[in-house]
Scaffold this motif. Structure first.
Motif, PDB file in Angstrom:
ATOM      1  N   THR A  26       1.947   3.736  -4.390  1.00 50.13           N
ATOM      2  CA  THR A  26       3.286   3.965  -3.841  1.00 50.13           C
ATOM      3  C   THR A  26       3.383   5.369  -3.248  1.00 50.13           C
ATOM      4  OG1 THR A  26       4.343   2.392  -5.311  1.00 50.13           O
ATOM      5  CG2 THR A  26       5.731   4.128  -4.449  1.00 50.13           C
ATOM      6  N   ASN A  29       1.503   5.565   0.000  1.00 50.08           N
ATOM      7  CA  ASN A  29       2.288   4.921   1.052  1.00 50.08           C
ATOM      8  C   ASN A  29       3.376   5.875   1.543  1.00 50.08           C
ATOM      9  OD1 ASN A  29       3.114   2.809   2.754  1.00 50.08           O
ATOM     10  ND2 ASN A  29       4.516   2.004   1.221  1.00 50.08           N
ATOM     11  N   THR A  32       1.915   8.583   3.723  1.00 49.48           N
ATOM     12  CA  THR A  32       1.630   8.070   5.064  1.00 49.48           C
ATOM     13  C   THR A  32       2.903   8.045   5.904  1.00 49.48           C
ATOM     14  OG1 THR A  32      -0.181   6.744   4.200  1.00 49.48           O
ATOM     15  CG2 THR A  32       0.696   6.104   6.348  1.00 49.48           C
ATOM     16  N   GLU A  83       6.904   0.020   8.648  1.00 43.17           N
ATOM     17  CA  GLU A  83       5.567  -0.143   8.074  1.00 43.17           C
ATOM     18  C   GLU A  83       5.556   0.232   6.595  1.00 43.17           C
ATOM     19  OE1 GLU A  83       2.125   1.224  10.095  1.00 43.17           O
ATOM     20  OE2 GLU A  83       2.690   0.247  11.972  1.00 43.17           O
ATOM     21  N   TRP A  84       6.318   1.282   6.220  1.00 41.30           N
ATOM     22  CA  TRP A  84       6.397   1.660   4.810  1.00 41.30           C
ATOM     23  C   TRP A  84       6.969   0.505   3.984  1.00 41.30           C
ATOM     24  CZ3 TRP A  84      10.496   1.805   1.449  1.00 41.30           C
ATOM     25  CH2 TRP A  84      10.230   2.351   0.195  1.00 41.30           C
ATOM     26  N   LYS A  86       7.056  -2.750   4.671  1.00 43.83           N
ATOM     27  CA  LYS A  86       6.126  -3.884   4.621  1.00 43.83           C
ATOM     28  C   LYS A  86       4.983  -3.609   3.649  1.00 43.83           C
ATOM     29  CE  LYS A  86       4.738  -4.972   8.700  1.00 43.83           C
ATOM     30  NZ  LYS A  86       4.425  -5.129  10.116  1.00 43.83           N
ATOM     31  N   THR A  87       4.451  -2.399   3.679  1.00 42.16           N
ATOM     32  CA  THR A  87       3.350  -2.050   2.788  1.00 42.16           C
ATOM     33  C   THR A  87       3.811  -2.012   1.343  1.00 42.16           C
ATOM     34  OG1 THR A  87       2.270  -0.803   4.549  1.00 42.16           O
ATOM     35  CG2 THR A  87       1.596  -0.299   2.291  1.00 42.16           C
ATOM     36  N   GLU A  88       4.976  -1.422   1.094  1.00 40.31           N
ATOM     37  CA  GLU A  88       5.477  -1.326  -0.280  1.00 40.31           C
ATOM     38  C   GLU A  88       5.743  -2.706  -0.869  1.00 40.31           C
ATOM     39  OE1 GLU A  88       6.207   0.706  -3.701  1.00 40.31           O
ATOM     40  OE2 GLU A  88       5.456   1.532  -1.831  1.00 40.31           O
ATOM     41  N   ALA A  90       4.240  -5.479  -0.001  1.00 39.97           N
ATOM     42  CA  ALA A  90       2.932  -6.095  -0.234  1.00 39.97           C
ATOM     43  C   ALA A  90       2.315  -5.551  -1.526  1.00 39.97           C
ATOM     44  CB  ALA A  90       2.003  -5.840   0.952  1.00 39.97           C
ATOM     45  N   LEU A  91       2.436  -4.255  -1.755  1.00 38.26           N
ATOM     46  CA  LEU A  91       1.924  -3.673  -2.998  1.00 38.26           C
ATOM     47  C   LEU A  91       2.626  -4.279  -4.207  1.00 38.26           C
ATOM     48  CD1 LEU A  91       1.743   0.112  -2.025  1.00 38.26           C
ATOM     49  CD2 LEU A  91      -0.200  -1.374  -2.554  1.00 38.26           C
ATOM     50  N   LEU A  97      -2.505  -5.969   2.197  1.00 37.99           N
ATOM     51  CA  LEU A  97      -1.696  -5.030   2.967  1.00 37.99           C
ATOM     52  C   LEU A  97      -1.595  -5.483   4.417  1.00 37.99           C
ATOM     53  CD1 LEU A  97      -3.015  -1.629   1.597  1.00 37.99           C
ATOM     54  CD2 LEU A  97      -0.996  -2.910   0.892  1.00 37.99           C
ATOM     55  N   ALA A 100      -1.647  -2.081  10.307  1.00 38.34           N
ATOM     56  CA  ALA A 100      -0.866  -0.945  10.794  1.00 38.34           C
ATOM     57  C   ALA A 100      -0.986  -0.884  12.311  1.00 38.34           C
ATOM     58  CB  ALA A 100      -1.364   0.339  10.157  1.00 38.34           C
TER      59      ALA A 100
END
Length: 124
Positions: A26, A29, A32, A83-84, A86-88, A90-91, A97, A100
């Motif tokens: 987290t 992410n 990033t 993007e943050w 979507k990634t969070e 997925a995590l 993931l 990007a």
């Protein structure tokens, strides 16, 4: 973490999903996301500087390059936020993931700006 603490986390639609991942992921992410935000600031500052410094470049191409940089700098933070999230999610849901796309878009933008500045130099 208590249920009441989870309700106040923003954005709710991200933090209500799945299970709490390893904090290192987290935090990575988030780093990033913050890096993309710094990149956006640099793009905006570069566009302002390019136009404000009044360099001896062909004005039309210089203005176009400046506007592309400022526009990209303005659009980058909302795309980085997307993007943050979507990634969070997925995590939290133990899914692969997402890809990007922001890096590719910024790479193309920088190439376009480079071409515009090169034209501005050649045609001055």
């Amino acid at each position: 973490m208590t249920a009441s603490a989870e309700r106040v986390r923003f954005p709710r639609r991200v933090f209500a999903a799945g299970n709490e991942p390893d904090p290192r992921f987290t935090l990575a992410n988030e780093r990033t996301f913050l890096a993309w935000t710094r990149t956006a600031l640099a793009l905006t500052a570069g566009g302002v500087a390019l136009e404000s410094l009044g360099l001896d470049l062909q004005p039309g191409f210089r203005l176009a390059a400046s506007l592309v940089l400022i526009g990209t700098g303005t659009l980058t933070p909302p795309l980085a936020w997307r993007e943050w999230t979507k990634t969070e999610r997925a995590l939290r849901e133990s899914r692969p993931l997402p890809g990007a796309h922001l890096g590719v878009a910024l790479g193309i933008t920088v190439s376009v700006v480079g071409a515009l500045v090169a034209c501005a130099v050649v045609l001055r």
